[in-house]
Design a protein around this motif. Structure first.
Motif, PDB file in Angstrom:
ATOM      1  N   ASP A  50       0.810  -1.227   0.000  1.00 54.26           N
ATOM      2  CA  ASP A  50       0.000   0.000   0.000  1.00 54.26           C
ATOM      3  C   ASP A  50       0.837   1.266   0.000  1.00 54.26           C
ATOM      4  N   ILE A  51       2.144   1.144   0.224  1.00 53.87           N
ATOM      5  CA  ILE A  51       3.044   2.303   0.252  1.00 53.87           C
ATOM      6  C   ILE A  51       4.166   2.051  -0.748  1.00 53.87           C
ATOM      7  N   PRO A  52       3.938   2.349  -2.029  1.00 57.83           N
ATOM      8  CA  PRO A  52       4.943   2.032  -3.049  1.00 57.83           C
ATOM      9  C   PRO A  52       6.180   2.934  -3.008  1.00 57.83           C
ATOM     10  N   ASP A  53       6.061   4.121  -2.438  1.00 60.47           N
ATOM     11  CA  ASP A  53       7.194   5.050  -2.382  1.00 60.47           C
ATOM     12  C   ASP A  53       8.155   4.624  -1.268  1.00 60.47           C
ATOM     13  N   ASN A  54       9.418   4.387  -1.613  1.00 55.22           N
ATOM     14  CA  ASN A  54      10.392   3.898  -0.634  1.00 55.22           C
ATOM     15  C   ASN A  54      10.634   4.869   0.513  1.00 55.22           C
ATOM     16  N   ALA A  55      10.640   6.173   0.236  1.00 53.78           N
ATOM     17  CA  ALA A  55      10.858   7.151   1.298  1.00 53.78           C
ATOM     18  C   ALA A  55       9.694   7.129   2.295  1.00 53.78           C
ATOM     19  N   GLN A  56       8.482   7.051   1.773  1.00 52.39           N
ATOM     20  CA  GLN A  56       7.317   6.980   2.661  1.00 52.39           C
ATOM     21  C   GLN A  56       7.310   5.667   3.447  1.00 52.39           C
ATOM     22  N   LEU A  57       7.716   4.584   2.801  1.00 51.57           N
ATOM     23  CA  LEU A  57       7.787   3.295   3.488  1.00 51.57           C
ATOM     24  C   LEU A  57       8.831   3.333   4.601  1.00 51.57           C
ATOM     25  N   VAL A 107       9.672   5.973   6.331  1.00 47.07           N
ATOM     26  CA  VAL A 107       9.084   6.751   7.429  1.00 47.07           C
ATOM     27  C   VAL A 107       8.097   5.891   8.214  1.00 47.07           C
ATOM     28  N   ALA A 108       7.286   5.117   7.513  1.00 47.96           N
ATOM     29  CA  ALA A 108       6.341   4.228   8.188  1.00 47.96           C
ATOM     30  C   ALA A 108       7.092   3.197   9.033  1.00 47.96           C
ATOM     31  N   ALA A 168      10.073   3.490  10.366  1.00 47.88           N
ATOM     32  CA  ALA A 168      10.642   4.173  11.531  1.00 47.88           C
ATOM     33  C   ALA A 168       9.573   4.462  12.579  1.00 47.88           C
ATOM     34  N   ALA A 169       8.374   4.810  12.126  1.00 48.99           N
ATOM     35  CA  ALA A 169       7.279   5.071  13.057  1.00 48.99           C
ATOM     36  C   ALA A 169       6.898   3.801  13.816  1.00 48.99           C
ATOM     37  N   PHE A 170       6.869   2.656  13.125  1.00 49.41           N
ATOM     38  CA  PHE A 170       6.561   1.393  13.802  1.00 49.41           C
ATOM     39  C   PHE A 170       7.665   0.994  14.778  1.00 49.41           C
ATOM     40  N   VAL A 171       8.916   1.282  14.425  1.00 46.35           N
ATOM     41  CA  VAL A 171      10.021   1.017  15.349  1.00 46.35           C
ATOM     42  C   VAL A 171       9.848   1.857  16.611  1.00 46.35           C
ATOM     43  N   GLN A 172       9.528   3.130  16.430  1.00 47.18           N
ATOM     44  CA  GLN A 172       9.324   4.008  17.581  1.00 47.18           C
ATOM     45  C   GLN A 172       8.157   3.521  18.430  1.00 47.18           C
ATOM     46  N   LEU A 173       7.072   3.101  17.785  1.00 45.86           N
ATOM     47  CA  LEU A 173       5.930   2.564  18.509  1.00 45.86           C
ATOM     48  C   LEU A 173       6.351   1.354  19.345  1.00 45.86           C
ATOM     49  N   GLY A 174       7.081   0.428  18.731  1.00 44.45           N
ATOM     50  CA  GLY A 174       7.536  -0.759  19.443  1.00 44.45           C
ATOM     51  C   GLY A 174       8.466  -0.414  20.598  1.00 44.45           C
ATOM     52  N   ASP A 175       9.382   0.517  20.366  1.00 44.84           N
ATOM     53  CA  ASP A 175      10.299   0.928  21.425  1.00 44.84           C
ATOM     54  C   ASP A 175       9.545   1.578  22.586  1.00 44.84           C
ATOM     55  N   THR A 176       8.561   2.408  22.265  1.00 43.74           N
ATOM     56  CA  THR A 176       7.786   3.074  23.304  1.00 43.74           C
ATOM     57  C   THR A 176       6.974   2.068  24.107  1.00 43.74           C
ATOM     58  N   LEU A 177       6.371   1.098  23.432  1.00 41.51           N
ATOM     59  CA  LEU A 177       5.640   0.052  24.146  1.00 41.51           C
ATOM     60  C   LEU A 177       6.574  -0.750  25.052  1.00 41.51           C
TER      61      LEU A 177
END
Length: 60
Positions: free
Chosen positions: A20-27, A29-30, A32-41
């Motif tokens: 659903d996210i074909p752009d590599n730069a956007q992918l 960022v997504a 990195a956001a999931f990594v941050q979510l996991g680290d915060t949890l």
């Protein structure tokens, strides 16, 4: 759920998100956001263990 089922589920979710996210730069960022979510949890879980609490209940 077994550890194998968990790994397969995570892999399937990653493939679906990447489709659903074909752009590599956007992918990136997504990702990195999931990594941050996991680290915060993980920090929240560690803090709960340290304080002897569950589900965000205040320490008594």
């Amino acid at each position: 759920m077994t550890s194998t089922e968990l790994i397969v589920s995570i892999t399937a979710a990653a493939a679906a998100i990447a489709a659903d996210i074909p752009d590599n730069a956007q992918l990136a960022v997504a990702a990195a956001a999931f990594v941050q979510l996991g680290d915060t949890l993980a920090v929240i879980a560690a803090q709960r263990d340290l304080c002897g609490t569950q589900s965000g209940e205040p320490h008594k």
